[in-house]
Design a protein around this motif. Structure first.
Motif, PDB file in Angstrom:
ATOM      1  N   LEU A 306     -21.450  18.429 -37.456  1.00 31.59           N
ATOM      2  CA  LEU A 306     -20.696  17.849 -36.337  1.00 31.59           C
ATOM      3  C   LEU A 306     -21.577  17.769 -35.098  1.00 31.59           C
ATOM      4  CD1 LEU A 306     -17.106  19.400 -36.538  1.00 31.59           C
ATOM      5  CD2 LEU A 306     -18.048  17.407 -37.714  1.00 31.59           C
ATOM      6  N   ALA A 307     -22.349  18.831 -34.843  1.00 32.32           N
ATOM      7  CA  ALA A 307     -23.229  18.830 -33.673  1.00 32.32           C
ATOM      8  C   ALA A 307     -24.277  17.728 -33.781  1.00 32.32           C
ATOM      9  CB  ALA A 307     -23.893  20.197 -33.525  1.00 32.32           C
ATOM     10  N   VAL A 308     -24.847  17.551 -34.967  1.00 33.68           N
ATOM     11  CA  VAL A 308     -25.847  16.500 -35.170  1.00 33.68           C
ATOM     12  C   VAL A 308     -25.260  15.132 -34.831  1.00 33.68           C
ATOM     13  CG1 VAL A 308     -27.218  15.276 -36.911  1.00 33.68           C
ATOM     14  CG2 VAL A 308     -27.163  17.778 -36.890  1.00 33.68           C
ATOM     15  N   LEU A 309     -24.058  14.856 -35.324  1.00 30.96           N
ATOM     16  CA  LEU A 309     -23.453  13.541 -35.114  1.00 30.96           C
ATOM     17  C   LEU A 309     -23.033  13.345 -33.660  1.00 30.96           C
ATOM     18  CD1 LEU A 309     -21.406  13.369 -38.427  1.00 30.96           C
ATOM     19  CD2 LEU A 309     -23.533  12.167 -37.887  1.00 30.96           C
ATOM     20  N   LEU A 310     -22.580  14.417 -32.998  1.00 30.82           N
ATOM     21  CA  LEU A 310     -22.232  14.313 -31.584  1.00 30.82           C
ATOM     22  C   LEU A 310     -23.462  14.059 -30.723  1.00 30.82           C
ATOM     23  CD1 LEU A 310     -19.579  17.154 -31.346  1.00 30.82           C
ATOM     24  CD2 LEU A 310     -19.179  14.754 -30.762  1.00 30.82           C
ATOM     25  N   VAL A 311     -24.553  14.752 -31.011  1.00 31.90           N
ATOM     26  CA  VAL A 311     -25.784  14.540 -30.245  1.00 31.90           C
ATOM     27  C   VAL A 311     -26.303  13.124 -30.452  1.00 31.90           C
ATOM     28  CG1 VAL A 311     -28.212  15.225 -30.075  1.00 31.90           C
ATOM     29  CG2 VAL A 311     -26.423  16.965 -30.153  1.00 31.90           C
ATOM     30  N   GLU A 312     -26.247  12.632 -31.677  1.00 29.61           N
ATOM     31  CA  GLU A 312     -26.663  11.260 -31.941  1.00 29.61           C
ATOM     32  C   GLU A 312     -25.815  10.264 -31.159  1.00 29.61           C
ATOM     33  OE1 GLU A 312     -28.697   8.017 -33.925  1.00 29.61           O
ATOM     34  OE2 GLU A 312     -29.161  10.104 -33.441  1.00 29.61           O
ATOM     35  N   ALA A 313     -24.507  10.491 -31.113  1.00 29.74           N
ATOM     36  CA  ALA A 313     -23.617   9.596 -30.355  1.00 29.74           C
ATOM     37  C   ALA A 313     -23.932   9.656 -28.863  1.00 29.74           C
ATOM     38  CB  ALA A 313     -22.158   9.991 -30.605  1.00 29.74           C
ATOM     39  N   ARG A 314     -24.266  10.835 -28.353  1.00 30.31           N
ATOM     40  CA  ARG A 314     -24.614  10.966 -26.930  1.00 30.31           C
ATOM     41  C   ARG A 314     -25.905  10.224 -26.641  1.00 30.31           C
ATOM     42  NH1 ARG A 314     -23.441  16.011 -26.231  1.00 30.31           N
ATOM     43  NH2 ARG A 314     -21.480  15.553 -25.197  1.00 30.31           N
ATOM     44  N   LYS A 316     -26.982   7.650 -28.076  1.00 28.15           N
ATOM     45  CA  LYS A 316     -26.681   6.216 -28.125  1.00 28.15           C
ATOM     46  C   LYS A 316     -25.778   5.771 -26.984  1.00 28.15           C
ATOM     47  CE  LYS A 316     -27.129   5.575 -33.134  1.00 28.15           C
ATOM     48  NZ  LYS A 316     -26.408   5.227 -34.390  1.00 28.15           N
ATOM     49  N   GLY A 317     -25.348   6.709 -26.137  1.00 29.15           N
ATOM     50  CA  GLY A 317     -24.469   6.374 -25.020  1.00 29.15           C
ATOM     51  C   GLY A 317     -23.031   6.154 -25.402  1.00 29.15           C
ATOM     52  N   GLN A 318     -22.632   6.610 -26.601  1.00 24.62           N
ATOM     53  CA  GLN A 318     -21.253   6.412 -27.046  1.00 24.62           C
ATOM     54  C   GLN A 318     -20.299   7.410 -26.412  1.00 24.62           C
ATOM     55  OE1 GLN A 318     -21.720   6.718 -31.288  1.00 24.62           O
ATOM     56  NE2 GLN A 318     -22.603   4.683 -31.511  1.00 24.62           N
ATOM     57  N   ILE A 319     -20.802   8.576 -26.022  1.00 26.79           N
ATOM     58  CA  ILE A 319     -19.993   9.594 -25.348  1.00 26.79           C
ATOM     59  C   ILE A 319     -20.841  10.187 -24.232  1.00 26.79           C
ATOM     60  CG2 ILE A 319     -18.548  10.179 -27.316  1.00 26.79           C
ATOM     61  CD1 ILE A 319     -20.366  12.568 -27.843  1.00 26.79           C
ATOM     62  N   LEU A 320     -20.186  10.874 -23.278  1.00 28.90           N
ATOM     63  CA  LEU A 320     -20.905  11.518 -22.172  1.00 28.90           C
ATOM     64  C   LEU A 320     -21.676  12.733 -22.682  1.00 28.90           C
ATOM     65  CD1 LEU A 320     -18.215  11.370 -19.352  1.00 28.90           C
ATOM     66  CD2 LEU A 320     -20.230   9.906 -19.620  1.00 28.90           C
TER      67      LEU A 320
END
Length: 320
Positions: A306-314, A316-320
């Motif tokens: 989950l942490a890996v995917l959240l960091v990747e999304a951050r 990419k600018g998908q989340i703050l």
């Protein structure tokens, strides 16, 4: 990128979580501060996450105690950065500093109390606070339910009020989109009953949250409540009670009324229902893996995913 060792596979039907782990294998390991890793099981979990290609650890804690723990479990930590601090409180503060400075992208709890770690995260000077309340989300994957779902909050907020529940729900919705894409998840606001009762605060909060979603104060999901657990996850139970709802019987997110309800539900599903479970703390500028000594290796690996995917999304600018 070098080949990675696949994480352990769960017994039973847990294909959804297996798919999330597979997604991580094409991504860079997350730079992770492991806070106060002075027990063997913490270092063993770190080693397994490194071998799975999920994290690149920085150990933060008393050097002598960390070395003793590594010797006890025969984990080679020589290639991992180690920041020597005096005690657990200092380790938590230093990990927050590392995240604020961008030297790590995630934080993992070691052998210290959760409130000690989170106290450093939410401190006004940490630089890790956002406008959202910090909350915890469990991703669950169980053979008896046809899709994965999120339980929130089962670990941090004891008795959240309406404003806190709105943030907890939005955090979970944002996590859902990172994990499963743009389709709207169905969020059930749980209570003991599915009708509004002025004597039951959980039902009043549920009704208010639904109206907040109608007014786009909460976005990205279809929200309904109050719903009792049976009619939130079982379509036949909803039909028997005459509930007409896009959410009833097919919830993706279960927002619980308080920590007791959430904690007991999550542990019942994990220990009696043999669900896959992954936990993550949301609402800060870095994801926090709040693992427990009772967590299985599988749970620890999934939490790292989950942490890996959240960091990747951050990134990419998908989340703050």
């Amino acid at each position: 990128m070098d080949a990675v060792t696949p994480p352990p596979t769960a017994t039973g039907a847990h294909a959804h979580c297996d798919a999330l782990l597979a997604r991580c294998q094409g991504l860079a390991p997350v730079r992770t501060a492991i806070v106060h890793p002075v027990q063997a099981n913490v270092l063993e979990a770190a080693r397994d996450a490194v071998e799975a290609g999920l994290i690149a650890p920085t150990l933060v804690g008393p050097k002598a105690r960390i070395l003793d723990a590594a010797k006890m479990c025969d984990v080679d930590i020589s290639v991992w950065p180690l920041i020597d601090v005096e005690h657990s409180h200092a380790a938590a503060a230093r990990a927050a500093e590392l995240a604020r400075a961008g030297r790590v992208d995630a934080i993992m709890k070691g052998a210290l109390h959760s409130d000690e770690l989170l106290g450093a995260i939410v401190h006004p000077d940490s630089g890790l606070r956002t406008e959202r309340r910090i909350s915890h989300a469990y991703l669950m994957d169980i053979a008896s339910y046809p899709k994965p779902f999120i339980i929130t909050d089962a670990a941090i907020n004891i008795a959240p009020d309406l404003a806190a529940k709105a943030d907890i729900l939005q955090n979970a919705i944002d996590l859902w989109h990172v994990l499963f894409g743009p389709s709207l998840p169905k969020a059930a606001i749980l209570a003991a009953v599915e009708t509004v009762n002025p004597k039951m605060i959980a039902t009043l909060d549920a009704a208010a949250l639904c109206k907040m979603a109608d007014r786009r104060q909460i976005t990205g999901a279809v929200v309904d409540g109050p719903l009792a657990l049976d009619n939130a996850i079982d379509a036949e139970a909803a039909r028997e009670k005459g509930i007409v709802s896009e959410v009833a019987g097919q919830a993706d997110i279960l927002l619980v009324p308080d920590i007791e309800a959430g904690n007991m539900l999550a542990k019942q599903l994990t220990f009696l229902g043999h669900a896959d479970a992954a936990g993550i703390v949301l609402g800060a500028r870095a994801p926090i893996m709040l693992t427990s000594r009772a967590d299985s290796l599988r749970t620890r690996m999934l939490s790292c995913a989950l942490a890996v995917l959240l960091v990747e999304a951050r990134h990419k600018g998908q989340i703050l």
